[in-house]
Design an enzyme around this catalytic site. Structure first.
Site, PDB file in Angstrom:
ATOM      1  N   ALA A   1     -65.663  10.886  97.360  1.00 12.44           N
ATOM      2  CA  ALA A   1     -65.287  11.306  98.713  1.00 12.44           C
ATOM      3  C   ALA A   1     -65.994  10.525  99.709  1.00 12.44           C
ATOM      4  O   ALA A   1     -65.649  10.286 101.012  1.00 12.44           O
ATOM      5  CB  ALA A   1     -65.013  12.727  99.077  1.00 12.44           C
ATOM      6  N   SER A   2     -67.380  10.102  99.107  1.00 12.41           N
ATOM      7  CA  SER A   2     -68.359   9.651 100.152  1.00 12.41           C
ATOM      8  C   SER A   2     -68.128   8.142 100.182  1.00 12.41           C
ATOM      9  O   SER A   2     -68.997   7.394 100.999  1.00 12.41           O
ATOM     10  CB  SER A   2     -69.744  10.125  99.899  1.00 12.41           C
ATOM     11  OG  SER A   2     -69.862   9.830  98.601  1.00 12.41           O
ATOM     12  N   GLY A   3     -67.325   7.670  99.265  1.00 12.70           N
ATOM     13  CA  GLY A   3     -67.300   6.173  99.198  1.00 12.70           C
ATOM     14  C   GLY A   3     -66.412   5.383 100.549  1.00 12.70           C
ATOM     15  O   GLY A   3     -65.402   6.156 101.201  1.00 12.70           O
ATOM     16  N   ASP A   4     -66.478   4.128 100.309  1.00 12.79           N
ATOM     17  CA  ASP A   4     -65.808   3.202 101.400  1.00 12.79           C
ATOM     18  C   ASP A   4     -63.985   3.400 101.122  1.00 12.79           C
ATOM     19  O   ASP A   4     -63.489   3.554 102.129  1.00 12.79           O
ATOM     20  CB  ASP A   4     -66.130   1.893 101.177  1.00 12.79           C
ATOM     21  CG  ASP A   4     -66.073   1.256 102.364  1.00 12.79           C
ATOM     22  OD1 ASP A   4     -66.595   1.703 103.465  1.00 12.79           O
ATOM     23  OD2 ASP A   4     -65.324   0.048 102.119  1.00 12.79           O
TER      24      ASP A   4
ATOM     25  N   THR B   1     -62.307   5.871 100.124  1.00 13.05           N
ATOM     26  CA  THR B   1     -61.925   7.231 100.885  1.00 13.05           C
ATOM     27  C   THR B   1     -61.736   6.791 102.348  1.00 13.05           C
ATOM     28  O   THR B   1     -60.856   7.435 103.053  1.00 13.05           O
ATOM     29  CB  THR B   1     -62.625   8.349 100.566  1.00 13.05           C
ATOM     30  OG1 THR B   1     -62.849   8.615  99.040  1.00 13.05           O
ATOM     31  CG2 THR B   1     -62.188   9.513 101.194  1.00 13.05           C
TER      32      THR B   1
ATOM     33  N   ASP C   1     -72.718  16.945  91.153  1.00 16.00           N
ATOM     34  CA  ASP C   1     -72.947  15.788  90.197  1.00 16.00           C
ATOM     35  C   ASP C   1     -71.829  15.940  89.342  1.00 16.00           C
ATOM     36  O   ASP C   1     -71.273  17.118  88.880  1.00 16.00           O
ATOM     37  CB  ASP C   1     -74.077  16.106  89.360  1.00 16.00           C
ATOM     38  CG  ASP C   1     -74.466  14.785  88.315  1.00 16.00           C
ATOM     39  OD1 ASP C   1     -73.745  14.688  87.344  1.00 16.00           O
ATOM     40  OD2 ASP C   1     -75.108  13.734  88.873  1.00 16.00           O
ATOM     41  N   PHE C   2     -71.083  15.123  88.874  1.00 14.75           N
ATOM     42  CA  PHE C   2     -69.765  14.953  88.182  1.00 14.75           C
ATOM     43  C   PHE C   2     -69.920  15.545  86.558  1.00 14.75           C
ATOM     44  O   PHE C   2     -68.929  15.792  86.028  1.00 14.75           O
ATOM     45  CB  PHE C   2     -69.200  13.517  88.261  1.00 14.75           C
ATOM     46  CG  PHE C   2     -68.778  12.943  89.393  1.00 14.75           C
ATOM     47  CD1 PHE C   2     -68.608  13.818  90.546  1.00 14.75           C
ATOM     48  CD2 PHE C   2     -68.610  11.649  89.888  1.00 14.75           C
ATOM     49  CE1 PHE C   2     -68.237  13.566  91.852  1.00 14.75           C
ATOM     50  CE2 PHE C   2     -68.338  11.180  91.128  1.00 14.75           C
ATOM     51  CZ  PHE C   2     -68.225  12.118  92.295  1.00 14.75           C
TER      52      PHE C   2
ATOM     53  N   LYS D   1     -58.232   1.363  89.707  1.00 14.99           N
ATOM     54  CA  LYS D   1     -58.715   0.228  88.921  1.00 14.99           C
ATOM     55  C   LYS D   1     -60.212  -0.089  89.333  1.00 14.99           C
ATOM     56  O   LYS D   1     -60.616   0.340  90.347  1.00 14.99           O
ATOM     57  CB  LYS D   1     -57.813  -1.053  89.377  1.00 14.99           C
ATOM     58  CG  LYS D   1     -58.215  -1.876  90.743  1.00 14.99           C
ATOM     59  CD  LYS D   1     -57.419  -2.830  90.663  1.00 14.99           C
ATOM     60  CE  LYS D   1     -58.088  -4.000  91.652  1.00 14.99           C
ATOM     61  NZ  LYS D   1     -59.087  -4.392  91.380  1.00 14.99           N
TER      62      LYS D   1
ATOM     63  N   ASP E   1     -52.517   0.786  90.864  1.00 13.25           N
ATOM     64  CA  ASP E   1     -52.579  -0.473  91.250  1.00 13.25           C
ATOM     65  C   ASP E   1     -51.989  -0.733  92.671  1.00 13.25           C
ATOM     66  O   ASP E   1     -50.841  -0.700  92.880  1.00 13.25           O
ATOM     67  CB  ASP E   1     -51.983  -1.621  90.183  1.00 13.25           C
ATOM     68  CG  ASP E   1     -52.116  -2.910  90.661  1.00 13.25           C
ATOM     69  OD1 ASP E   1     -52.489  -3.068  91.659  1.00 13.25           O
ATOM     70  OD2 ASP E   1     -52.073  -3.986  89.825  1.00 13.25           O
ATOM     71  N   HIS E   2     -52.812  -0.754  93.758  1.00 11.84           N
ATOM     72  CA  HIS E   2     -52.212  -0.592  95.060  1.00 11.84           C
ATOM     73  C   HIS E   2     -51.271  -1.545  95.391  1.00 11.84           C
ATOM     74  O   HIS E   2     -50.280  -1.849  96.381  1.00 11.84           O
ATOM     75  CB  HIS E   2     -53.223  -0.563  96.169  1.00 11.84           C
ATOM     76  CG  HIS E   2     -54.052  -1.772  96.315  1.00 11.84           C
ATOM     77  ND1 HIS E   2     -55.196  -2.163  95.586  1.00 11.84           N
ATOM     78  CD2 HIS E   2     -53.960  -2.861  97.160  1.00 11.84           C
ATOM     79  CE1 HIS E   2     -55.570  -3.268  95.880  1.00 11.84           C
ATOM     80  NE2 HIS E   2     -54.649  -3.662  96.977  1.00 11.84           N
TER      81      HIS E   2
ATOM     82  N   HIS F   1     -53.243  -7.139  89.528  1.00 12.59           N
ATOM     83  CA  HIS F   1     -52.517  -7.443  90.658  1.00 12.59           C
ATOM     84  C   HIS F   1     -51.515  -8.701  90.374  1.00 12.59           C
ATOM     85  O   HIS F   1     -50.300  -8.511  90.269  1.00 12.59           O
ATOM     86  CB  HIS F   1     -53.315  -7.803  91.974  1.00 12.59           C
ATOM     87  CG  HIS F   1     -54.034  -6.921  92.380  1.00 12.59           C
ATOM     88  ND1 HIS F   1     -53.922  -5.332  92.216  1.00 12.59           N
ATOM     89  CD2 HIS F   1     -55.115  -6.831  93.197  1.00 12.59           C
ATOM     90  CE1 HIS F   1     -54.740  -4.793  92.877  1.00 12.59           C
ATOM     91  NE2 HIS F   1     -55.617  -5.470  93.533  1.00 12.59           N
TER      92      HIS F   1
END
Length: 530
Positions: free
Chosen positions: A35-38, A40, A109-110, A178, A207-208, A270
């Protein structure tokens, strides 16, 4: 106010245009790992907000972020991200206020079981407050290497249980981003890890591109109209071009990209997915497995490109310094964190064949690259020329002006273009007579544009896919055998480049790619310039 108010009132809501019926969406919690990533910030939370704004979320809804970094201001950070990246502006304060009431954040931590204990406690609290039951969608917006540990943690903590064991017919689903592996072996290993804990019905490999309106419309265009499907065969189609082009370079991701390349990043997922939608046979029903069965058949019918064949049927290249939209940009090997001797491709072109009754003998030309002249993704079906040139002596005009003599006596085949981005739509090119005396001919386009036809902004791909995951509709998600079939086609090409030291051509940034790609085309075919 709830997200689903006005449901069943008969009142039209233009914001819902093109989206599934919200009445089929059961209450749920969406948990975002990473959730801290780009992703998100730029895509996932804006998508959730737009669903809320469209009244497409269920009345009982919560969203929980999970990441390693401490985020004491998670709600405020997400608000700022939505205000910046949402396709709808300005921010609707009432919608955001309601969404924020069901928002939480768990740091951990995961690989630490305590993270899942804290997550379970947070979900338990929200499920009581928000009425979401134990319906959960876990979105893994993380690197592939972290997926197995997260899935094991979820299963060990009983946050995900097999469908047969789910209490009160609740559901738990896992969305995997992906890249799904980096080759066939790693994809199989990842599938094995997932299936050790989950049922295939619980896994949603995203796959968006499949969430884009025009990609979905390919199926409606083909199978929902009597006009085009009879022409969609080798008897009428001369060749097909699929282009996925980007203006951007590696954008500070030099280290990642130098280990990946455009073939793994774009073509394996894609581009091949677009190819399957263009060429698949009509499914027996609009059912997830029926649709995906037909797509897998296409992938298995792709003629392999192995060994020395890569030198004849593929071209890989890197961009050099050039000008894109008036700005000078560096070459790929000059980008930060890129090996100055790198052979990683930023452009690839392939000449493909599909060994089937429908497509036997039809060339498929596929290309994808960075730092090209224009950002676009499109499919162009070029139809066969006329069997008899009735108007062979008539002049042709391409721009309405005096027809150049070089065009005299030539026939321009019809072309059907499906634009996936940025200007979503469909155009059909055909010949007409220019008004006035004589028989001067000119090619014109019958052009359908989504924005003009429907008068509203097209929903983002992630909006559709998140909603489908909540609804349990896997039609637009890839299945295990589908992913492995994609890698099964790509792996021999990567191995051929490596084993035969295939040359790496160059092309100037801002161009349409290397001249070497022209040799892939046969029978006088030429690359389109969208």
């Amino acid at each position: 106010m709830s997200f689903s108010e006005n449901v069943g009132s008969g009142e039209e809501n233009p914001l819902r245009e093109g989206m599934p019926d919200e009445r089929t969406v059961r209450p749920a919690s969406v948990v975002i790992f990473g959730a801290s990533g780009d992703l998100t910030r730029r895509k996932l939370l804006p998508a959730v907000y737009n669903l809320a704004l469209s009244r497409l979320l269920p009345g009982g809804f919560a969203v929980v972020g999970v990441a390693r970094r401490p985020k004491p201001e998670f709600g405020q950070e997400m608000r700022d991200a939505v205000a910046k990246f949402s396709r709808r502006k300005p921010l609707d304060e009432a919608t955001w206020s309601e969404l924020e009431k069901g928002m939480a954040y768990v740091q951990g931590d995961f690989n630490d079981p305590a993270t899942y204990t804290r997550l379970a406690a947070e979900l338990g609290r929200l499920e009581v407050e928000r009425g979401t039951g134990q319906n959960r969608v876990f979105y893994l917006a993380v690197a592939p290497a972290e997926v197995p540990a997260i899935v094991r943690g979820l299963c060990d903590a009983k946050l995900v249980v097999p469908p047969s064991d789910a209490p009160d017919a609740s559901y738990q689903r896992v969305v995997v981003e992906k890249p799904f592996g980096e080759d066939l072996a790693s994809a199989r290993a990842l599938n094995k890890d997932l299936l050790a804990c989950l049922d295939e019905r619980q896994i949603y490999r995203i796959d968006h591109y499949l969430g884009k309106e025009t990609v979905q419309n390919l199926l409606v265009f083909r199978f929902g109209n009597t006009i085009f499907e009879p022409l969609w065969t080798r008897q009428h189609v001369s060749h097909v071009q699929i282009t996925v082009a980007e203006e951007l370079g590696v954008e500070g991701r030099g280290k990642f990209y130098d280990q990946t390349g455009i073939t793994r990043d774009i073509v394996q997922n894609h581009a091949l997915q677009i190819l399957t939608m263009v060429t698949m046979e009509p499914p027996s029903s609009w059912d997830a497995d029926a649709v995906r069965d037909e797509k897998v058949k296409v992938l298995r019918a792709l003629r392999p490109i192995r060994g020395h064949e890569v030198l004849e049927k593929t071209v890989r290249a890197q961009y050099t310094a050039g000008t894109v939209r008036g700005d000078r940009v560096p070459g790929y090997r000059e980008e930060p964190d890129v090996d100055p001797n790198s052979k990683t491709e930023t452009y690839v072109a392939m000449a493909l064949r599909i060994d089937s009754f429908r497509w036997g003998g039809v060339p498929f030309y596929l290309r994808s690259g960075k730092r090209l002249a224009k950002r676009c993704a499109e499919v162009a079906l070029h139809f066969k020329p006329l069997p008899h040139r009735l108007f062979r002596d008539a002049p042709h005009s391409l721009d309405g002006g005096p027809p150049p003599s070089i065009r005299r006596g030539e026939d321009e085949p019809n072309v059907l273009v499906v634009r996936i981005q940025p200007d979503e739509g469909i155009a059909l090119r055909f010949a007409t007579k220019v008004p006035g005396g004589g028989m001067t001919m000119r090619n014109v386009a019958m052009d359908f544009r989504y924005g003009t036809a429907f008068g509203s902004s097209t929903p983002e791909a992630y909006e559709r896919l998140i909603l489908d995951a909540m609804r349990g509709d896997a039609t637009l998600f890839t299945r295990a055998d589908e992913v492995e079939a994609q890698w099964g086609f790509i792996d021999p090409i990567l191995a051929g480049w490596r084993d035969h030291d295939a040359p790496v051509a160059t092309y100037e940034a801002g161009s349409w790619g290397p001249r070497e790609a022209d040799r892939l085309l046969v029978h006088g075919d030429k690359w389109r310039k969208p």
